[in-house]
Design an enzyme around this catalytic site. Structure first.
Site, short mmCIF file in Angstrom:
data_model
loop_
_atom_site.label_atom_id
_atom_site.label_comp_id
_atom_site.label_asym_id
_atom_site.label_seq_id
_atom_site.Cartn_x
_atom_site.Cartn_y
_atom_site.Cartn_z
N LEU A 38 -1.84 -5.73 -5.73
CA LEU A 38 -2.23 -6.91 -4.97
C LEU A 38 -3.74 -7.09 -4.90
CD1 LEU A 38 0.26 -6.50 -2.00
CD2 LEU A 38 0.23 -8.45 -3.56
N LYS A 63 -10.83 4.39 -12.63
CA LYS A 63 -9.90 3.26 -12.49
C LYS A 63 -10.61 2.01 -12.00
CE LYS A 63 -5.81 6.14 -11.63
NZ LYS A 63 -4.74 6.49 -10.65
N ASP A 86 -12.94 6.19 -0.11
CA ASP A 86 -11.68 6.92 0.04
C ASP A 86 -11.29 6.87 1.51
OD1 ASP A 86 -9.54 8.62 0.14
OD2 ASP A 86 -10.57 10.35 -0.74
N ASN A 113 -7.03 -4.26 1.99
CA ASN A 113 -5.75 -4.20 1.30
C ASN A 113 -5.29 -2.77 1.03
OD1 ASN A 113 -3.57 -5.04 -0.72
ND2 ASN A 113 -5.01 -3.97 -2.05
N SER A 167 -0.80 -6.46 6.28
CA SER A 167 0.28 -5.77 6.99
C SER A 167 1.58 -6.00 6.22
CB SER A 167 0.37 -6.25 8.44
OG SER A 167 0.62 -7.65 8.49
N TYR A 205 5.74 4.10 6.90
CA TYR A 205 5.02 2.93 6.39
C TYR A 205 5.24 1.73 7.30
CZ TYR A 205 3.58 -0.94 3.43
OH TYR A 205 2.98 -2.08 2.95
N LYS A 209 2.32 -0.49 9.48
CA LYS A 209 2.14 -1.95 9.39
C LYS A 209 2.23 -2.59 10.78
CE LYS A 209 0.64 -1.49 6.33
NZ LYS A 209 -0.59 -1.96 5.64
#
Length: 341
Positions: A38, A63, A86, A113, A167, A205, A209
C-alpha cells in the site's frame, strides 16, 4: 456502528472509487512503509502530483533504494528521497525525527502506513511486543515529534497539513477485555509477555488497529479547533499485501483462501490512503479525527463511541504520553505547547 463479516465481504465486492488528484507543487510528503504494498502504491500516486519532496520512509536500505528506482521508472518522478526508519526501535524513530528537524524543511502530508501483523509474541529491544510497538507506540511517537513542524508549515505557507494513520475495518471486531481495562496500565498489560498468550496474539493485529483509531480521536480531541492540522485514520480495505507475511500455519492458510476470494489489488487500496491525505478539499474540516472508509467518513466501532470507550480512550492517551515522554522528552514539550488538556 457495528460491521460484521458479511458487511466486510460485500464491501470488498463493490466498485472502488478512482484515485483523487491534487496539485502538490512545493509540498513535502512522507510515506512510512513506502517500499512495498500500500505504501509504495500510494507513493506512486503522490509522485504523479508533483510534490517538491517525496520521502520514502523505509526500514531496509536495499529495498528502499529499489523502490526509489522503481518509482522513477514507473512515474518519471526523480526527486524521491529514501530515509531509513525502524518502528521496532524507538531510537530509530527519534533519529528520523532529528534528521527531519535539521534537513526536512516543511511537512504537508504524513502517511503513517508502516504496520506489522504477527500471531506470535516477540519482544523488541525496547521491551514491548513488536506489533504493539510498531503499530501503536512508534507510530504516535513520530506523529508527536513531527507535530511542531507540521503546524509551522501551516502557519508559514497558509496550508492545511494532514496526518493519516492507516487503521482497518477489523477494529470493529475487537474490544479491550474488561480485566485489562481494570488494570492500572492498559498498554503495559497489552504489551507484556504474560498477557500475550497464543490466543491473545490471534487477534493482536485487530487490537492494534483499534488502538490506532483511539489515538487519532484522542489527538484530534486535544488539538485546538484553530490549529491548522487535520489528523484522520483510514481503512485501506482487504488488499493483496505483504503486511500479513508474518502469519504462520492455519492463519496463513485461511488468509490465503480469503485473498483468493475477496482481496482487491493493492493499488486500489492505496487510493483510499491518498483520499485521506488529499481528498475532500472543499470541506477538509469534516475529516478531523474521523475514521475513513471507501473514500468517505464512517462511524467508528460501537466500543470506540460508547461512554466506556471514551474513558478508555482518555486513559490510553495519558498512558501513551507518559510512555513516550520517557522515550523522548520532546513529547511532553509538544503536548504541553500544542495540545489542550
Amino acid at each position: 456502528m457495528r460491521s460484521g463479516f458479511w458487511a466486510f465481504v460485500t464491501s470488498q465486492w463493490k466498485t472502488q472509487a478512482p484515485v483523487v488528484k491534487e496539485d502538490l507543487a512545493g509540498k513535502t510528503v512522507i510515506v512510512l512503509g513506502a517500499n512495498t504494498g500500500l505504501g509504495f502504491e500510494a507513493t506512486k500516486h503522490f509522485a504523479t502530483m508533483g510534490p517538491e519532496r517525496l520521502i520514502l520512509a523505509c526500514r531496509s536500505q536495499s529495498k528502499g533504494q529499489a523502490a526509489v528506482e522503481e518509482l522513477k521508472a514507473a512515474t518519471g518522478y526523480s526527486k524521491a528521497e529514501l530515509w531509513i526508519i525502524d518502528l521496532a526501535d524507538f531510537e530509530s524513530v527519534k533519529q528520523f525525527a532529528d534528521k527531519f528537524e535539521h534537513d526536512g524543511g516543511r511537512l504537508d502530508i504524513l502517511v503513517e502506513n508502516a504496520a506489522l501483523a504477527s500471531d506470535k509474541y516477540e519482544a523488541t529491544k525496547d521491551g514491548w511486543e513488536t506489533s504493539l510497538q510498531v503499530n501503536c507506540l512508534s507510530t504516535p511517537l513520530l506523529a508527536l515529534l513531527l507535530l511542531p513542524t507540521m503546524i509551522k508549515t501551516a502557519q508559514q505557507h497558509s496550508t492545511l497539513p494532514r496526518i493519516v494513520v492507516v487503521s482497518s475495518e477489523v477494529h470493529y471486531w475487537v474490544d479491550i477485555e474488561k480485566k485489562v481495562c481494570e488494570n492500572t496500565d492498559i498498554l503495559k498489560t497489552l504489551g507484556s509477555s504474560e498477557y500475550c498468550t497464543t490466543k491473545v496474539m490471534m487477534s493482536r493485529y485487530m487490537l492494534t488497529k483499534l488502538l490506532n483509531v483511539f489515538f487519532v480521536r484522542a489527538l484530534n480531541a486535544r488539538l485546538p479547533k484553530s490549529t491548522p492540522l487535520i489528523v484522520n485514520t483510514v481503512n485501506p480495505g482487504y488488499c493483496y499485501s505483504e503486511l500479513r507475511r508474518g502469519l504462520k500455519g492455519i492463519m496463513a492458510f485461511v488468509d490465503y483462501l480469503m485473498e483468493l476470494a475477496l482481496a482487491f489489488p493493492t493499488e486500489v487500496g492505496s487510493r483510499r490512503l491518498v483520499w485521506a491525505a488529499v481528498g475532500a478539499q472543499d470541506k477538509p474540516d469534516s475529516l478531523r479525527g474521523e475514521y475513513i472508509n471507501a473514500c468517505k467518513v464512517e462511524e467508528a466501532s460501537d466500543f470506540v463511541l460508547d461512554a466506556q470507550g471514551a474513558k478508555v480512550q482518555d486513559r490510553l492517551w495519558d498512558e501513551l504520553v507518559e510512555i513516550l515522554s520517557k522515550v523522548d522528552p520532546r513529547v511532553t514539550a509538544n503536548v504541553t505547547q500544542y495540545l489542550s488538556a
